[in-house]
Design a protein around this motif. Structure first.
Motif: not given
Ligand code: ZN
Length: 583
Positions: A198, A202, A225, A582-583
């Motif tokens: 992931h 990005h 995302e 962010e994740i």
């Molecule tokens: Zn992410």
């Protein structure tokens, strides 16, 4: 007797490295431990140094949270040497959550696998976001993405565009139920295949589309995302052991709860959830304590705005398209195995059938992953929407695959429609109307087109078969900006566009004249609105049927100063910044 000279041995194509298929938590469960430790096969790098540090990546294992005996904070862990003969002979270090050198090996293996998947689908080398405002071309080139496996002590991991780095965190778990996860045990995000894939995605997407971190509409950050999740999810299908186990478990019905459609199990449990961090097809009903399938809901796209949740709508649509195609492809196998009833007999599936179903699932997933990645080249360079992504998917596939025998395109359209995702300005949702059409050129505007195509042909000739990433980068910059008095693509287009209205119309570039014509107020600015060429690349792709296409891709982004009459409705936002994912 003549001994063979070792240097005559062929250069290895791949390096094998042990790692977790998902994350360490699945090695502790009896039903998943068998397939959770796999071998990652990644491209062989001749110049791989301690760290590992190779062509694309540099793993820097500095933990700023560890207290040293002298009271100061910060410790460097020794970088792993993947060329150590003992490590080479064993296909890398054994998976272990307590060995930092294995952590380095794991992030390197998964990151390289993800990069390889992108290069295959995109038909070109991955290059990271360049450094802005550099004094020279060579100084603006970022060779390696830096990866910090133990950067923060918190339940998070992120890509920092400013640092061109991935920062992975670790933390003590706080599970909702002790049976799910041991409380207070360490959880390392750098050991999760899904989180690594992931975050690397990005970084790759940021290098491809520089403006996708500017939230000009609610879809932009959600797209970042979703895309990162799609890549992580479909990489599960490239692991044969995992795939076969899940096919056997679900009896070939991947609409039932299975690990393939779930992301980051350990992380999800450790932060107090019931199961994975995200699930493309289902959710855990806390009241009934059972897993349930998500039913598509068209209202969600209207109301859900948080980027990860909004992104989940797109992930679900893509996964839905996958399931439709997979079901169609295995329908005959299921009929044969069920004597035409479609209902499989009780008991385990025959291993031959498991293999055949797994092979179909792998082929379908591989194709979907390729389409999804390739579509990026057909998306606008700014202000992406999910609807435009659908159009890009259809166009990308149409370009490379003549005959859509398995109805991939219809499956995508249907899955998006069921979630209320429609592109703007499209009257009917057919392949023909969704596909971006070629530009029809009138005689008046041919000159600019000729100038551009001649220039691009020359660029294509120069770039063909080039494999050195820094050469690709520097030569491309020269072709965009020009050098030693030779005009680059930007100047050539500038000359054409600002001297010929038809050229401006054809390229879509807005001139001051056009502003005046339409009564658009761009203030006291006397200059023409500027434009930039944000990407230029030579692409060489091979489709699933062996069809090869060579293309040159470039994108133009224009910046113009606008004054809105109604004061307060428009705020001039500064570009760039330190947006982190962010994740
Ligand atoms: Zn992410």
């Amino acid at each position: 007797m003549l001994m063979p000279n070792p240097s005559d041995s062929p250069r290895p194509l791949s390096r094998k490295l042990k790692g977790y298929a998902f994350d360490p938590s699945l090695s502790l469960k009896t039903d998943t431990s068998d397939f959770n430790e796999i071998i990652y096969k990644i491209p062989w790098e001749d110049n791989l140094h301690l760290g590992p540090k190779g062509e694309y990546l540099e793993i820097i294992d500095y933990d700023p949270t560890i207290k040293k005996p002298d009271g100061a904070y910060g410790v460097f862990y020794k970088g792993v040497d993947l060329n150590d003969p003992y490590i080479l002979a064993e296909d890398g270090l054994r998976p272990s959550d307590s060995n930092p050198q294995f952590h380095q090996q794991m992030v390197y293996a998964v990151a390289m696998k993800t990069i390889k998947n992108f290069e295959k689908a995109l038909g070109r080398k991955v290059i990271w976001r360049e450094k802005a405002f550099s004094s020279s071309i060579s100084k603006s080139y970022i060779k390696r993405l830096r990866i910090y496996p133990h950067a923060i002590r918190e339940p998070n991991a992120y890509y920092s565009p400013a640092k061109r780095a991935l920062l992975f965190g670790y933390f003590k778990s706080t599970p909702s139920e002790k049976q799910i996860h041991m409380p207070n045990s360490w959880v390392f995000t750098c050991l999760s295949h899904d989180i690594i894939a992931h975050e690397v995605t990005h970084a790759i997407l940021d290098g491809l589309n520089l403006y996708y971190n500017e939230p000009t509409n609610p879809d932009v950050l959600a797209f970042h995302e979703a895309f990162a999740d799609i890549v992580a999810l479909f990489q599960h299908f490239t692991m044969p052991e995992v795939l076969k186990s899940q096919i056997a478990r679900t009896k070939g019905n991947l609409e039932n709860q299975n690990l393939l459609g779930q992301l980051a199990q350990e992380f999800g449990n450790a932060i107090g959830g019931y199961g994975s961090l995200r699930d493309a097809i289902g959710y855990f009903d806390k009241k009934e304590k059972i897993w349930k399938r998500i039913e598509p809901d068209t209202s969600e796209y209207e109301t859900v705005l948080e980027p990860h949740k909004r992104g989940s709508i797109l992930v679900a649509a893509v996964f839905d398209a996958f399931l439709t195609i997979y079901k169609a492809r295995v329908a005959d196998l299921i009929r044969i195995a069920s004597n035409g009833t479609g209902i499989l007999p009780d008991g385990d599936l025959h291993p031959d059938l498991v293999n055949r179903l797994a092979s179909e699932a792998a082929k379908t997933a591989g194709h979907i992953l390729n389409i999804c990645i390739r579509a990026i080249d057909y998306c606008p360079p700014i202000d992406i929407t999910f609807g435009e992504y659908l159009r890009a998917i259809i166009t990308a596939d149409y370009d490379l695959v003549d005959d859509d025998n398995n109805n991939y395109r219809l499956a995508f359209i249907d899955a998006f429609k069921r979630r209320g995702i429609y592109p703007k300005g499209i009257k009917t949702l057919s392949v023909e109307s969704l596909r971006y059409q070629q530009i029809l050129v009138s005689n008046k505007s041919e000159k600019v087109l000729n100038t551009i195509t001649e220039f691009l042909k020359e660029y294509g000739r120069i770039m063909k078969f080039r494999s050195s990433r820094d050469k690709i980068f520097t030569l491309t910059k020269v072709y965009i900006d020009g050098e030693n008095g030779e005009k680059g693509l930007h100047q050539k287009m500038y000359d054409e566009v600002y001297s010929n209205d038809n050229s401006a119309i054809l390229t879509g570039i807005i001139t001051k004249k056009a502003f005046n014509k339409y009564g658009i107020n761009n203030g006291k600015h006397s200059q023409e609105p500027t434009f930039a060429i944000t990407s230029l690349r030579e692409i060489s792709r091979i489709g699933p049927t062996g069809k090869k296409i060579n293309q040159i891709k470039f994108s133009i982004v224009q910046t113009a100063r606008l004054v809105f009459e109604n004061d307060g409705t428009y705020r001039n936002k500064k570009r760039g910044g330190k947006k982190i994912y962010e994740i």
